[in-house]
Structure formats: structure tokens, C-alpha cells
Design a protein around this motif. Sequence first.
Motif: not given
Length: 239
Positions: A116-123, A126-131, A226-229
Motif C-alpha cells: 500500500g505504501a508503494v502504491q501511494l508512491l506511484t501517485r 504524493t511526492l516528495p514523500a518521506v517514510f 499490478k505491472d501498471d503500478d
Amino acid sequence: MRWRRHRRRRLEGLINFRDLGGLPAAGGAIRPGRLFRSDSLAYATESDAAHLVQDLRLATVIDLRGEHEVTQLGRGPLAEAPVDYVSAPITDVSGATDLVGHYIAMLAEKGDVLAGAVQLLTRPATLPAVFHCEAGCDRTGVLAAVVLSLLGVPDEVIAADYAATAAAMPRIHERVAVVVDRLGLPPRPASVLDWTPQAAMMRETLDLARDRWGSIQDWAHVHGLKDDDLSALRAALVA
């Protein structure tokens, strides 16, 4: 680390904050100023928070700490900043005989949270982001390894980035001792106080993950990406 092409000003309260930009990835390198990893932002000073928001244009904080940690230690000054906050707790993972086993348990038992965190970074928004987690080492290290692997960063580079936290460990141990004393918690064993992350731990984690899932991409597919993600992740973070 040689691939760091720029240095940012020293932060006052954060001692394990770094930009993942500049790391070599498939087709280029990770874009600077887009994705950061850190120790807990609860320790950020007002000046740190202003730098993150005003200079780095931080848009999203992904907090890997559990609810109990957040309640006890707070979120720091960024809690009042115009930044999106996402709770992605990596807690209650099965015990293991060593840290590598613990990291594999995170991938297996908290794969939905990590994915879910990875998917968030595809948007793009969301960026710039820090985890971050508490020390910015274990939970943060696992998420960093997943993201970097999906971007085609070589294992040796991923392992070196993980091991870079070793330089911050003495100050992290000092800070934790203060927190333990303030909260009246039992003192930590000497073995914990002497521990530092080593590149071999992350290399072994990546090897075992591939033994179990086939590849980090296969792990991602198992957990709903998914591959698109994955293509969107690369488009967002690789130049």
C-alpha cells in the motif's frame, strides 16, 4: 556514498534522514528530492519542519510506527504542517531468531501494508514523500529495499544504503536511552546497544525474499500491485 550528487543542510533533530535520490536505477537514477527515508519525525525541530516543508516541498509523510508508538512519542511539529500524513503501521510481526528472519516476516505478514505504501508512491501528488519508523533502520529499511528493488537499484547499492544507518546508530542509541528513562521502560540489553546494521543483512534478506517469492516484483504482484503500478512508480521516481 559516492552516488550522492548533492548534500542538504544538516538537520537538528533528525539524525538518520537522507535523500534516496541519485541512487543508480534501471534506466537512469532515482530523482533527487522526491523520496526520503528517516528516523522518527517526532524528533524534528521547528527548524527541521520548516526546511522539510518550505525547502524540500514535502507533500506526504508515511509513518511505519504503530499506534502505541505514535501515542507515546507523538508526531512532532510536522503534525501541524500542511503535509498529508499516512499511517502504515508495521507492528505485531512474528518473532524470529535474527533480524533477517524478522525482515522476511515483515514482507510476509505486512506485505499488504508495504504494498500500500508503494502504491501511494506511484501517485504524483504524493511526492516528495518521506517514510520513517523510530530509528529509520528496520521497518524503514525493508520498505526502502522493496521500493529500490522495484526501481531496479542493484542489491549492493540497496545493501549499502541500509548499512549507511550505522553512522547514526550511536546517537540513536543515546536518544533511545533518554526516551526509555523518560517513559520508565526497562533498560535495553547490552547486545542491542552494541548493534549496528550491516550490508550483509540486507543482501541476505533480498536473497531469501527471492527464494520465497521468485523476485521482489513477484512479491509485489502477490500483494496486489499490478505491472501498471510498477511502471508508474518508475515513471515517478526514475530519471
